[in-house]
Design a protein around this motif. Structure first.
Motif, PDB file in Angstrom:
ATOM      1  N   ILE A   1      10.863  -2.849  -4.488  1.00  0.00           N
ATOM      2  CA  ILE A   1      11.116  -1.648  -3.691  1.00  0.00           C
ATOM      3  C   ILE A   1      12.253  -0.794  -4.242  1.00  0.00           C
ATOM      4  O   ILE A   1      12.136   0.439  -4.298  1.00  0.00           O
ATOM      5  N   PRO A   2      13.377  -1.384  -4.697  1.00  0.00           N
ATOM      6  CA  PRO A   2      14.447  -0.527  -5.250  1.00  0.00           C
ATOM      7  C   PRO A   2      13.998   0.297  -6.454  1.00  0.00           C
ATOM      8  O   PRO A   2      14.606   1.330  -6.754  1.00  0.00           O
ATOM      9  N   GLY A   3      12.958  -0.149  -7.146  1.00  0.00           N
ATOM     10  CA  GLY A   3      12.490   0.563  -8.320  1.00  0.00           C
ATOM     11  C   GLY A   3      11.453   1.626  -8.040  1.00  0.00           C
ATOM     12  O   GLY A   3      10.978   2.294  -8.974  1.00  0.00           O
ATOM     13  N   LEU A   4      11.083   1.817  -6.781  1.00  0.00           N
ATOM     14  CA  LEU A   4      10.103   2.847  -6.450  1.00  0.00           C
ATOM     15  C   LEU A   4      10.671   4.233  -6.701  1.00  0.00           C
ATOM     16  O   LEU A   4      11.867   4.472  -6.521  1.00  0.00           O
ATOM     17  N   ALA A   5       9.804   5.149  -7.116  1.00  0.00           N
ATOM     18  CA  ALA A   5      10.233   6.535  -7.287  1.00  0.00           C
ATOM     19  C   ALA A   5      10.729   7.085  -5.950  1.00  0.00           C
ATOM     20  O   ALA A   5      10.280   6.652  -4.882  1.00  0.00           O
ATOM     21  N   SER A   6      11.641   8.018  -6.003  1.00  0.00           N
ATOM     22  CA  SER A   6      12.265   8.520  -4.780  1.00  0.00           C
ATOM     23  C   SER A   6      11.245   9.026  -3.772  1.00  0.00           C
ATOM     24  O   SER A   6      11.409   8.831  -2.561  1.00  0.00           O
ATOM     25  N   GLU A   7      10.168   9.656  -4.256  1.00  0.00           N
ATOM     26  CA  GLU A   7       9.163  10.186  -3.335  1.00  0.00           C
ATOM     27  C   GLU A   7       8.298   9.085  -2.720  1.00  0.00           C
ATOM     28  O   GLU A   7       7.547   9.339  -1.782  1.00  0.00           O
ATOM     29  N   GLN A   8       8.406   7.849  -3.225  1.00  0.00           N
ATOM     30  CA  GLN A   8       7.632   6.734  -2.686  1.00  0.00           C
ATOM     31  C   GLN A   8       8.486   5.780  -1.843  1.00  0.00           C
ATOM     32  O   GLN A   8       7.967   4.787  -1.325  1.00  0.00           O
ATOM     33  N   ARG A   9       9.751   6.076  -1.681  1.00  0.00           N
ATOM     34  CA  ARG A   9      10.635   5.161  -0.952  1.00  0.00           C
ATOM     35  C   ARG A   9      10.281   5.103   0.530  1.00  0.00           C
ATOM     36  O   ARG A   9      10.010   6.131   1.154  1.00  0.00           O
ATOM     37  N   PRO A  10      10.314   3.902   1.102  1.00  0.00           N
ATOM     38  CA  PRO A  10      10.101   3.791   2.547  1.00  0.00           C
ATOM     39  C   PRO A  10      11.316   4.299   3.308  1.00  0.00           C
ATOM     40  O   PRO A  10      12.429   4.377   2.766  1.00  0.00           O
ATOM     41  N   LYS A  11      11.088   4.629   4.571  1.00  0.00           N
ATOM     42  CA  LYS A  11      12.195   5.078   5.428  1.00  0.00           C
ATOM     43  C   LYS A  11      13.128   3.919   5.737  1.00  0.00           C
ATOM     44  O   LYS A  11      14.360   4.076   5.770  1.00  0.00           O
ATOM     45  N   SER A  12      12.559   2.726   5.985  1.00  0.00           N
ATOM     46  CA  SER A  12      13.363   1.543   6.277  1.00  0.00           C
ATOM     47  C   SER A  12      12.568   0.296   5.903  1.00  0.00           C
ATOM     48  O   SER A  12      11.342   0.343   5.766  1.00  0.00           O
ATOM     49  N   VAL A  13      13.281  -0.814   5.716  1.00  0.00           N
ATOM     50  CA  VAL A  13      12.668  -2.105   5.405  1.00  0.00           C
ATOM     51  C   VAL A  13      13.320  -3.160   6.280  1.00  0.00           C
ATOM     52  O   VAL A  13      14.554  -3.310   6.280  1.00  0.00           O
ATOM     53  N   THR A  14      12.510  -3.897   7.035  1.00  0.00           N
ATOM     54  CA  THR A  14      13.002  -4.976   7.895  1.00  0.00           C
ATOM     55  C   THR A  14      12.255  -6.252   7.563  1.00  0.00           C
ATOM     56  O   THR A  14      11.024  -6.253   7.452  1.00  0.00           O
TER      57      THR A  14
ATOM     58  N   ARG B   1       0.865  -1.168   0.000  1.00  0.00           N
ATOM     59  CA  ARG B   1       0.000   0.000   0.000  1.00  0.00           C
ATOM     60  C   ARG B   1       0.913   1.233   0.000  1.00  0.00           C
ATOM     61  O   ARG B   1       1.926   1.254  -0.677  1.00  0.00           O
ATOM     62  N   GLN B   2       0.585   2.219   0.810  1.00  0.00           N
ATOM     63  CA  GLN B   2       1.433   3.418   0.900  1.00  0.00           C
ATOM     64  C   GLN B   2       2.804   3.046   1.458  1.00  0.00           C
ATOM     65  O   GLN B   2       2.911   2.259   2.406  1.00  0.00           O
ATOM     66  N   THR B   3       3.845   3.605   0.864  1.00  0.00           N
ATOM     67  CA  THR B   3       5.206   3.288   1.297  1.00  0.00           C
ATOM     68  C   THR B   3       6.024   4.517   1.683  1.00  0.00           C
ATOM     69  O   THR B   3       7.002   4.393   2.435  1.00  0.00           O
ATOM     70  N   ALA B   4       5.670   5.672   1.185  1.00  0.00           N
ATOM     71  CA  ALA B   4       6.508   6.864   1.336  1.00  0.00           C
ATOM     72  C   ALA B   4       6.792   7.194   2.795  1.00  0.00           C
ATOM     73  O   ALA B   4       5.885   7.428   3.588  1.00  0.00           O
ATOM     74  N   GLY B   5       8.077   7.177   3.145  1.00  0.00           N
ATOM     75  CA  GLY B   5       8.509   7.593   4.475  1.00  0.00           C
ATOM     76  C   GLY B   5       8.173   6.649   5.605  1.00  0.00           C
ATOM     77  O   GLY B   5       8.418   6.973   6.769  1.00  0.00           O
ATOM     78  N   LEU B   6       7.638   5.466   5.294  1.00  0.00           N
ATOM     79  CA  LEU B   6       7.228   4.534   6.345  1.00  0.00           C
ATOM     80  C   LEU B   6       8.324   3.513   6.645  1.00  0.00           C
ATOM     81  O   LEU B   6       9.190   3.238   5.812  1.00  0.00           O
ATOM     82  N   ASP B   7       8.248   2.943   7.845  1.00  0.00           N
ATOM     83  CA  ASP B   7       9.087   1.799   8.205  1.00  0.00           C
ATOM     84  C   ASP B   7       8.305   0.537   7.847  1.00  0.00           C
ATOM     85  O   ASP B   7       7.285   0.230   8.481  1.00  0.00           O
ATOM     86  N   LEU B   8       8.761  -0.176   6.830  1.00  0.00           N
ATOM     87  CA  LEU B   8       8.074  -1.391   6.403  1.00  0.00           C
ATOM     88  C   LEU B   8       8.654  -2.588   7.128  1.00  0.00           C
ATOM     89  O   LEU B   8       9.884  -2.769   7.168  1.00  0.00           O
ATOM     90  N   VAL B   9       7.773  -3.416   7.678  1.00  0.00           N
ATOM     91  CA  VAL B   9       8.190  -4.626   8.384  1.00  0.00           C
ATOM     92  C   VAL B   9       7.503  -5.815   7.727  1.00  0.00           C
ATOM     93  O   VAL B   9       6.276  -5.826   7.563  1.00  0.00           O
TER      94      VAL B   9
END
Length: 334
Positions: free
Chosen positions: A223-236, A197-205
């Motif tokens: 995820i590496p292909g997401l536009a810069s404004e849609q990148r998550p803050k972190s991925v675990t 769903r929404q990814t921008a600025g979020l911590d994805l777990v």
């Protein structure tokens, strides 16, 4: 005919005897679902007003949940107008579900009880999906089972599945004893609502057990292909198994900036990693979940426990997404 009103304000009608979930799809309203057989709880929603009727047993609900007004939209209809507390996928347009022929391109043992299957679609086939969704495979004598896609896209006209052997399973007997390269089978899909769903600025777990890593792998690849404004803050990513061979692919080596935590529940003394269950290990890391989204895929027991625990630890409402693997039913993933 009854009217269904979701908490988002979306309205649609349901015919007598039709499930609320099917009626929603017919009206191009997309609600969360996974097994569509009443066995998991992905489509769980709460009746705020009105009356519903059960079309079959809601195995995925506890007695306490039933008493609190929760239902499973995949096996419930409405006998009068109903107001439901439920997620509405809003502007997300799900790919068209199709039934297509395909052939087995390759079979590879990833672990003693896990098989990687590559399916090859016809060159002219148009098949789109969202990473994380699943397909139904229709095999010999009409056997039908659900498998998550470990592929990120269908551009190559191939689909990757990770299939675990189920003791006594008819489809498992085919995959592990009879299947051959170039066998002709059919697929139906894509299905399910397990996708980003929404990814921008979020911590994805991501929490996975067993072959629940398959859709997580597909999502991680995007995820590496997401536009810069849609990148998550972190991925675990936390992936759980019983013994080391259960962790059958190298998640840590995948491209992308993610933290990987392998977890074993029955490791011997030589294991130096985390022990126990993924949801417990996650909370042991003392994460700040107030800015997080959690995606869980695997056993229903893990998902139920994880949902309760991360909610208690501060995960915002409606930021938990899941795909439960339930076995021994026509629509089940195994």
């Amino acid at each position: 005919m009854a009217e269904i009103i979701l908490s988002s304000g979306t309205r649609f009608e349901v015919q007598p005897g039709a499930s609320i979930l099917d009626a929603a799809a017919k009206a191009n309203v997309f609600m969360p679902y996974s097994c569509k057989s009443g066995r998991c709880s992905t489509c769980k929603c709460k009746v705020l007003e009105g009356e519903t009727t059960a079309l079959q047993a809601e195995i995925g609900l506890s007695a306490e949940e039933r008493a609190q007004g929760w239902i499973l939209s995949c096996v419930r209809s409405a006998s009068a107008d109903v107001v439901l507390e439920s997620e509405d996928l809003g502007g997300i347009e799900l790919p068209v579900v199709k039934t297509l022929p395909c052939r087995i391109s390759s079979l590879e043992k990833l672990a003693p009880d896990v098989l990687r299957v590559i399916l090859r679609m016809p060159p002219t086939a148009e098949f789109n999906f969202l990473p994380g969704q699943y397909i139904d495979v229709i095999g010999p004598e009409g056997l039908r089972r659900s498998y998550s896609l470990a592929s990120a896209d269908a551009g190559s006209k191939t689909l990757e599945l990770h299939i675990r052997a189920v003791e006594g399973g008819s489809m498992s007997a085919y995959w592990f004893g009879q299947a051959k390269v170039n066998d002709l089978i059919r697929l139906n899909g894509p299905l399910g609502t397990f996708f980003l769903r929404q990814t921008a600025g979020l911590d994805l777990v991501f929490l996975a057990t067993g072959t629940g890593i398959a859709p997580v792998k597909a999502i991680l690849e995007t995820i590496p292909g997401l536009a810069s404004e849609q990148r998550p803050k972190s991925v675990t990513v936390l992936w759980g198994g019983r013994v080391p061979t259960d962790l059958y692919i190298d998640i840590e080596a995948m491209s992308g900036d993610h933290r990987y935590v392998p977890v074993l529940s029955r490791a011997d003394h030589g294991w130096t990693g985390k022990r126990g269950y993924v949801q417990d290990v996650l909370l042991g890391l003392q994460p700040d979940l107030t800015n997080a989204s959690v995606y869980a895929c695997g056993s229903d027991a893990m998902i139920r426990s994880a949902q309760d625990r991360v909610a208690s630890a501060g995960l915002p409402a409606n930021r938990f997404y899941s795909d439960a693997f339930v076995c021994s039913a026509p629509n089940s993933a195994n």
